[in-house]
Structures are given as structure tokens and as C-alpha cells.
Design a protein around this motif. Structure first.
Motif, mmCIF file in Angstrom:
data_model
loop_
_atom_site.group_PDB
_atom_site.id
_atom_site.type_symbol
_atom_site.label_atom_id
_atom_site.label_comp_id
_atom_site.label_asym_id
_atom_site.label_seq_id
_atom_site.Cartn_x
_atom_site.Cartn_y
_atom_site.Cartn_z
ATOM 1 N N ASN A 47 0.880 -1.110 0.061
ATOM 2 C CA ASN A 47 -0.020 -0.083 -0.039
ATOM 3 C C ASN A 47 0.940 1.243 -0.087
ATOM 4 O O ASN A 47 1.626 1.523 0.892
ATOM 5 C CB ASN A 47 -1.038 0.036 1.111
ATOM 6 N N TYR A 48 0.714 1.928 -1.288
ATOM 7 C CA TYR A 48 1.599 3.210 -1.243
ATOM 8 C C TYR A 48 1.087 4.390 -0.210
ATOM 9 O O TYR A 48 0.059 4.655 0.123
ATOM 10 C CB TYR A 48 1.274 3.761 -2.477
ATOM 11 N N ASP A 49 2.014 4.896 0.506
ATOM 12 C CA ASP A 49 1.727 5.862 1.522
ATOM 13 C C ASP A 49 2.823 6.983 1.334
ATOM 14 O O ASP A 49 4.018 6.877 1.369
ATOM 15 C CB ASP A 49 1.833 5.575 2.910
ATOM 16 N N ALA A 50 2.523 8.211 0.810
ATOM 17 C CA ALA A 50 3.399 9.325 0.592
ATOM 18 C C ALA A 50 4.382 9.500 1.548
ATOM 19 O O ALA A 50 5.660 9.557 1.371
ATOM 20 C CB ALA A 50 2.417 10.483 0.071
ATOM 21 N N ALA A 51 4.057 9.752 2.691
ATOM 22 C CA ALA A 51 5.140 10.148 3.905
ATOM 23 C C ALA A 51 5.914 9.118 3.897
ATOM 24 O O ALA A 51 7.178 9.322 3.971
ATOM 25 C CB ALA A 51 4.259 10.497 5.241
ATOM 26 N N SER A 52 5.554 7.753 3.907
ATOM 27 C CA SER A 52 6.483 6.783 4.183
ATOM 28 C C SER A 52 7.425 6.722 2.877
ATOM 29 O O SER A 52 8.591 6.181 3.150
ATOM 30 C CB SER A 52 5.807 5.241 4.254
ATOM 31 N N PHE A 53 6.777 6.934 1.560
ATOM 32 C CA PHE A 53 7.825 6.854 0.592
ATOM 33 C C PHE A 53 8.952 7.816 0.541
ATOM 34 O O PHE A 53 10.067 7.526 0.323
ATOM 35 C CB PHE A 53 6.865 6.897 -0.688
ATOM 36 N N PHE A 54 8.453 9.237 1.037
ATOM 37 C CA PHE A 54 9.542 10.103 1.145
ATOM 38 C C PHE A 54 10.607 9.818 2.344
ATOM 39 O O PHE A 54 11.894 9.967 1.884
ATOM 40 C CB PHE A 54 8.859 11.578 1.777
ATOM 41 N N SER A 55 10.190 9.092 3.245
ATOM 42 C CA SER A 55 11.161 8.983 4.413
ATOM 43 C C SER A 55 12.094 7.765 3.942
ATOM 44 O O SER A 55 13.249 7.759 4.234
ATOM 45 C CB SER A 55 10.414 8.584 5.865
ATOM 46 N N LEU A 56 11.522 6.880 3.348
ATOM 47 C CA LEU A 56 12.342 5.756 2.915
ATOM 48 C C LEU A 56 13.413 6.052 1.940
ATOM 49 O O LEU A 56 14.548 5.532 1.670
ATOM 50 C CB LEU A 56 11.520 4.666 2.214
ATOM 51 N N HIS A 57 13.162 7.368 0.935
ATOM 52 C CA HIS A 57 14.280 7.567 0.162
ATOM 53 C C HIS A 57 14.710 8.812 0.508
ATOM 54 O O HIS A 57 15.560 9.586 -0.344
ATOM 55 C CB HIS A 57 13.364 7.862 -1.293
ATOM 56 N N ASP A 58 14.824 9.383 1.752
ATOM 57 C CA ASP A 58 15.387 10.391 1.992
ATOM 58 C C ASP A 58 16.651 9.874 2.850
ATOM 59 O O ASP A 58 16.651 9.377 4.095
ATOM 60 C CB ASP A 58 14.659 11.165 3.194
ATOM 61 N N TYR A 59 17.674 9.287 2.106
ATOM 62 C CA TYR A 59 18.694 8.616 2.493
ATOM 63 C C TYR A 59 19.561 8.945 3.671
ATOM 64 O O TYR A 59 19.979 8.253 4.400
ATOM 65 C CB TYR A 59 19.613 8.100 1.234
ATOM 66 N N ASP A 60 19.765 10.195 3.510
ATOM 67 C CA ASP A 60 20.451 10.833 4.888
ATOM 68 C C ASP A 60 19.486 11.335 5.873
ATOM 69 O O ASP A 60 20.015 12.157 6.862
ATOM 70 C CB ASP A 60 21.527 11.972 4.272
ATOM 71 N N SER A 61 18.406 11.172 5.850
ATOM 72 C CA SER A 61 17.288 11.653 6.986
ATOM 73 C C SER A 61 17.309 13.138 7.188
ATOM 74 O O SER A 61 17.274 13.356 8.385
ATOM 75 C CB SER A 61 17.383 10.786 8.161
ATOM 76 N N ASN A 62 17.794 13.991 6.255
ATOM 77 C CA ASN A 62 17.762 15.399 6.357
ATOM 78 C C ASN A 62 16.419 16.159 6.080
ATOM 79 O O ASN A 62 16.645 17.460 6.087
ATOM 80 C CB ASN A 62 18.952 15.982 5.836
ATOM 81 N N GLY A 63 15.383 15.353 5.752
ATOM 82 C CA GLY A 63 14.324 15.959 5.465
ATOM 83 C C GLY A 63 14.117 16.556 4.292
ATOM 84 O O GLY A 63 12.981 17.132 3.981
ATOM 85 N N VAL A 64 15.051 16.446 3.220
ATOM 86 C CA VAL A 64 15.014 16.750 1.807
ATOM 87 C C VAL A 64 15.297 15.795 0.942
ATOM 88 O O VAL A 64 16.294 14.888 1.382
ATOM 89 C CB VAL A 64 15.488 18.371 1.495
ATOM 90 N N TRP A 65 15.058 15.790 -0.371
ATOM 91 C CA TRP A 65 15.697 14.923 -1.407
ATOM 92 C C TRP A 65 16.564 15.864 -2.335
ATOM 93 O O TRP A 65 16.011 17.089 -2.618
ATOM 94 C CB TRP A 65 14.684 14.414 -2.187
ATOM 95 N N THR A 66 17.632 15.379 -2.381
ATOM 96 C CA THR A 66 18.576 16.170 -3.286
ATOM 97 C C THR A 66 18.605 15.503 -4.653
ATOM 98 O O THR A 66 17.774 14.433 -4.815
ATOM 99 C CB THR A 66 19.978 15.866 -2.996
ATOM 100 N N THR A 67 19.077 15.979 -5.693
ATOM 101 C CA THR A 67 18.887 15.271 -7.063
ATOM 102 C C THR A 67 19.639 14.075 -7.129
ATOM 103 O O THR A 67 19.504 12.994 -7.699
ATOM 104 C CB THR A 67 19.399 16.216 -7.990
ATOM 105 N N ASP A 68 20.934 13.982 -6.199
ATOM 106 C CA ASP A 68 21.265 12.464 -6.371
ATOM 107 C C ASP A 68 20.402 11.560 -5.368
ATOM 108 O O ASP A 68 20.349 10.413 -5.821
ATOM 109 C CB ASP A 68 22.661 12.741 -5.230
ATOM 110 N N GLU A 69 19.668 11.962 -4.598
ATOM 111 C CA GLU A 69 18.859 11.041 -3.951
ATOM 112 C C GLU A 69 17.585 10.600 -4.939
ATOM 113 O O GLU A 69 17.014 9.408 -4.810
ATOM 114 C CB GLU A 69 18.255 11.410 -2.788
ATOM 115 N N VAL A 70 17.174 11.405 -6.003
ATOM 116 C CA VAL A 70 16.241 11.193 -6.738
ATOM 117 C C VAL A 70 16.940 10.151 -7.644
ATOM 118 O O VAL A 70 16.247 9.153 -8.133
ATOM 119 C CB VAL A 70 15.860 12.510 -7.510
ATOM 120 N N LEU A 71 18.185 10.260 -8.094
ATOM 121 C CA LEU A 71 18.766 9.340 -9.079
ATOM 122 C C LEU A 71 18.734 7.918 -8.263
ATOM 123 O O LEU A 71 18.778 7.110 -9.147
ATOM 124 C CB LEU A 71 20.095 9.876 -9.354
ATOM 125 N N ARG A 72 19.295 7.984 -7.010
ATOM 126 C CA ARG A 72 19.472 6.680 -6.416
ATOM 127 C C ARG A 72 18.066 6.007 -6.289
ATOM 128 O O ARG A 72 17.929 5.085 -6.369
ATOM 129 C CB ARG A 72 19.882 6.944 -5.199
#
Length: 201
Positions: A47-72
């Protein structure tokens, strides 16, 4: 109608029904957006959940996605996509930022991501696959071991090409580590010295 013929007809009907059901599930998965498929295939989360998706892919847990995190997240740091062109990587960054980065600072905050989802926004599928972004061990576990093996699997059962390649890589890494340990013990490593500076004879 004899019993054997009846049983055969029932078995055939059940097989067709099961096969048809499986096709509907695959079709549904194919119709889902990229992020939902990514969560199902890469994280085994149905089940897709927007907040969980963001947290899972915020690899350094700093509250933002960089373009490197988008590529990863799209798997562009994975060995399977190592031949992807720089132009394609730039396209992924540009398109995702264009969709989500409301203030134009080239990073995606959690609030921007949540706003994007509230508007019904969906991450685009760039044709790069499901987005492998775990380490080798994780990718082997989730994409092979969990599908074809279980807790009762013995070492001698690990004979698939994926198993062999996985354990061969472990052996090569262990051998390289052993060689490096031996080299570290030596006061001088002769093969590191350029030929013109080595003693002859």
C-alpha cells in the motif's frame, strides 16, 4: 459422465480461473504508477503512502531529497544501470524537479512532496526499471532469495546462477581483503615502486 472426465474438467476450469486471476493481478500492477510499483517490487510494501515513500528515500534523513537521492531512488546508482547516459540522468533530475520543486531551490522538501501528492501528482516512469537502490546483499535477498528459497534452504540448494554469482562475489571480496591485509604487513611493497627506482639484480 464418468468421474475421471468430470475431475479433469473441474481441474481444467480451476487452472484457467487461477491463471486468469494471476493475469489480472499483473495487469493491475502494470497499470499502477511507478512509485507504487517501486514500493511493491523493491520494498515489498503493497500500500502506497506518500509520507513513508518520502522517508524511505530520504537516505540521509535530513528532511529533503537532493537530485542525487532522486537518481538513487530511480536506481541510477545501481550497477544494472551503469551504462545510462548523463543526458538521461539529467532528464530524470530536470523532470522530477519540474514536477515537485515548487520554490525552485533544486531540492525537494517533504512539504513539497506531500503537496505534490495531494494534487494527485505521480512520479514519472522513465523506463529504467523498478529502481534498485539497495546494496548487493539487499538486492540479492529481495529479488532472488525470497522468491526462490526459504528458511529451509540448505547451502547445497543454492545452485541458481544468481546464487553462484552472489557467493562468488563474496569470495572475491574476501580474497581481496586477505591480499590487502598481507600487503599492509609488508614494510615495502615492491610492485608499488616504479621500475626505474627498483634495485636491479
Amino acid at each position: 459422465m464418468n468421474l475421471l472426465l468430470k475431475s479433469s474438467i473441474i481441474a481444467l476450469a480451476l487452472a484457467v480461473s487461477v491463471a486468469a486471476h494471476g493475469n489480472h493481478e499483473q495487469e493491475a500492477l502494470q497499470e499502477d504508477d511507478w512509485a507504487t510499483r517501486h514500493m511493491a517490487e523493491e520494498h515489498h510494501i503493497g500500500n502506497y503512502d506518500a509520507a513513508s515513500f518520502f522517508s524511505l528515500h530520504d537516505y540521509d534523513s535530513n528532511g529533503v531529497w537532493t537530485t542525487d537521492e532522486v537518481l538513487r531512488t530511480y536506481g541510477l546508482e545501481d550497477e544494472s544501470l551503469k551504462d545510462t547516459t548523463e543526458a538521461k540522468k539529467e532528464e530524470v533530475k530536470r523532470e522530477v524537479l519540474l514536477l515537485i520543486d515548487a520554490n525552485g531551490d533544486s531540492i525537494i522538501s517533504q512539504q513539497e512532496w506531500m503537496d505534490f501528492n495531494k494534487r494527485g501528482g505521480k512520479l514519472p516512469d522513465f523506463g529504467l526499471g523498478p529502481g534498485h537502490h539497495g546494496d548487493d546483499e539487499y538486492e540479492y535477498e529481495i529479488h532472488h532469495y525470497e522468491k526462490y528459497h526459504d528458511e529451509n534452504t540448505r547451502e547445497e540448494d543454492l545452485i541458481h546462477p544468481e546464487d553462484i554469482a552472489h557467493f562468488k562475489k563474496h569470495e572475491e571480496e574476501a580474497d581481496a581483503e586477505d591480499r590487502q591485509t598481507e600487503l599492509d604487513k609488508m614494510p615495502i611493497v615492491e610492485h608499488n615502486i616504479p621500475l626505474k627506482f627498483r634495485r636491479s639484480g
